[in-house]
Design an enzyme around this catalytic site. Structure first.
Site, PDB file in Angstrom:
ATOM      1  N   GLY A 104      24.567  59.141 -10.381  1.00  0.00           N
ATOM      2  CA  GLY A 104      23.939  60.429 -10.606  1.00  0.00           C
ATOM      3  C   GLY A 104      23.275  61.048  -9.403  1.00  0.00           C
ATOM      4  O   GLY A 104      22.654  62.104  -9.530  1.00  0.00           O
ATOM      5  N   ASP A 105      23.409  60.425  -8.219  1.00  0.00           N
ATOM      6  CA  ASP A 105      22.684  60.928  -7.044  1.00  0.00           C
ATOM      7  C   ASP A 105      23.560  60.843  -5.799  1.00  0.00           C
ATOM      8  O   ASP A 105      23.180  60.240  -4.797  1.00  0.00           O
ATOM      9  CB  ASP A 105      21.388  60.136  -6.868  1.00  0.00           C
ATOM     10  CG  ASP A 105      20.396  60.817  -5.936  1.00  0.00           C
ATOM     11  OD1 ASP A 105      20.578  62.017  -5.654  1.00  0.00           O
ATOM     12  OD2 ASP A 105      19.448  60.154  -5.485  1.00  0.00           O
ATOM     13  N   LEU A 106      24.707  61.493  -5.856  1.00  0.00           N
ATOM     14  CA  LEU A 106      25.676  61.438  -4.753  1.00  0.00           C
ATOM     15  C   LEU A 106      25.327  62.441  -3.663  1.00  0.00           C
ATOM     16  O   LEU A 106      26.113  63.328  -3.318  1.00  0.00           O
ATOM     17  CB  LEU A 106      27.081  61.708  -5.289  1.00  0.00           C
ATOM     18  CG  LEU A 106      27.720  60.596  -6.135  1.00  0.00           C
ATOM     19  CD1 LEU A 106      29.000  61.102  -6.795  1.00  0.00           C
ATOM     20  CD2 LEU A 106      28.009  59.369  -5.286  1.00  0.00           C
TER      21      LEU A 106
END
Length: 322
Positions: A217-219
């Site tokens: 969820g945090d690319l």
């Protein structure tokens, strides 16, 4: 003499110390010694991070988790992710060991993970000096990596099990809070934000029929690593925000932060991830843009404040055709 961890008694005191090399290096050595790992000659802090991270010159990384800034949840997510990803040949750190700095403490014991180092430089650093052909090639490799992550079996015990409620819970929280947050952030027109509540679907309806997949969820551009001399994607870091979720959710940070809203890079990545772009893709992605758990426009180099129509905003951000 080890620094006194008792000075960290609040979120503020934790924030002041979280990237302090002099404070954490003795504790990292203490943790490695307790597990029988070799000591590096030196440590470095690779950059700003939520949790203290120390990289040794021997390729060993120590990541520590405090009780503030979502430390307990981050530890659970990362531990689960490394277990699920182990042995799949993906460019992610190996979990080499885990321990606690204060094993006998009645309070917070300061758990830590020992990881292998990934090679290369951050995406943001490399792409700042890359030509267009290199950007497109790296975007293709990101897409291939996403495709491989889509195939990872969801064998976790919490956030990474197929029936986990964690993703839905996050979306419900964001649906209630998103308009107020975007008004405070100021990236979008107040008139446009007036229409968002009616635009967003019920979360249960949104998730109906979705097959959960492994979603990072945090690319953002500091979590992907590249070897520029080989034009090769070499690493994916930071599994604090993983979910069994809708694949599209993971695209938000990738596109608006890492790709800086470059739709050609996004289209390239999606082709290599084997993700078909539907006729309603732009509107679908705008929904997840508003439901994402981060300040997603912070790194987006577009002035969106004059846009007052949600359909126009969807196309400006996500309109990549079919």
């Amino acid at each position: 003499m080890l620094p006194d961890l008792r000075e960290i008694q609040s979120a503020e005191s934790y924030a002041a110390r979280r990237n302090d090399l002099a404070f954490w290096a003795p504790w990292a050595r203490h943790g490695l010694k307790s597990l029988g790992f070799p000591q590096p000659s030196t440590f470095r802090i690779p950059g700003e991070s939520t949790n203290p991270v120390l990289v040794g010159d021997n390729g060993i990384v120590v990541k520590l988790y405090g009780e503030y800034w979502c430390g307990p949840a981050s530890l659970c997510c990362e531990s689960e992710a490394y277990e699920v990803l182990a042995g799949r040949g993906l460019p992610v750190p190996q979990l080499l060991g885990r321990g606690e700095l204060l094993r006998d403490s009645p309070g917070w014991r300061w758990p830590f993970l020992v990881l292998s180092e990934v090679t290369g430089h951050s995406w943001r650093q490399v792409v700042a000096e890359a030509d267009r052909a290199t950007e497109l090639e790296l975007a293709a490799q990101v897409g291939t990596l996403l495709g491989r992550l889509r195939e990872v079996p969801l064998t976790g015990a919490d956030s990474l099990r197929p029936d986990s409620a964690a993703f839905g819970d996050v979306l419900r929280e964001r649906r209630m809070q998103t308009v107020a947050d975007h008004r405070a952030w100021g990236y979008l027109s107040p008139r446009l934000l007036d229409a968002v509540d009616d635009f967003l679907p019920n979360v249960d309806d949104l998730l109906g029929g979705v097959t959960p997949e492994f979603v990072h969820g945090d690319l953002h551009g500091e979590n992907l690593f590249v070897a520029p001399e080989r034009t090769a994607l070499t690493g994916l870091l930071d599994f604090n925000d993983v979910y069994a979720a809708d694949f599209r959710y993971g695209l938000v940070r990738l596109h608006l932060d890492t790709f800086r809203a470059d739709r050609e890079l996004l289209a390239t990545a999606l082709r290599h991830a084997n993700w078909p772009v539907s006729a309603g893709f732009a509107e679908e992605m705008l929904v997840y843009t508003f439901l994402h758990d981060f300040e997603v426009f912070e790194k987006t180099p577009l002035d969106l404040r004059e846009i007052t129509d949600l359909t126009e905003l969807a196309q400006v951000l996500w309109g990549i055709g079919q």
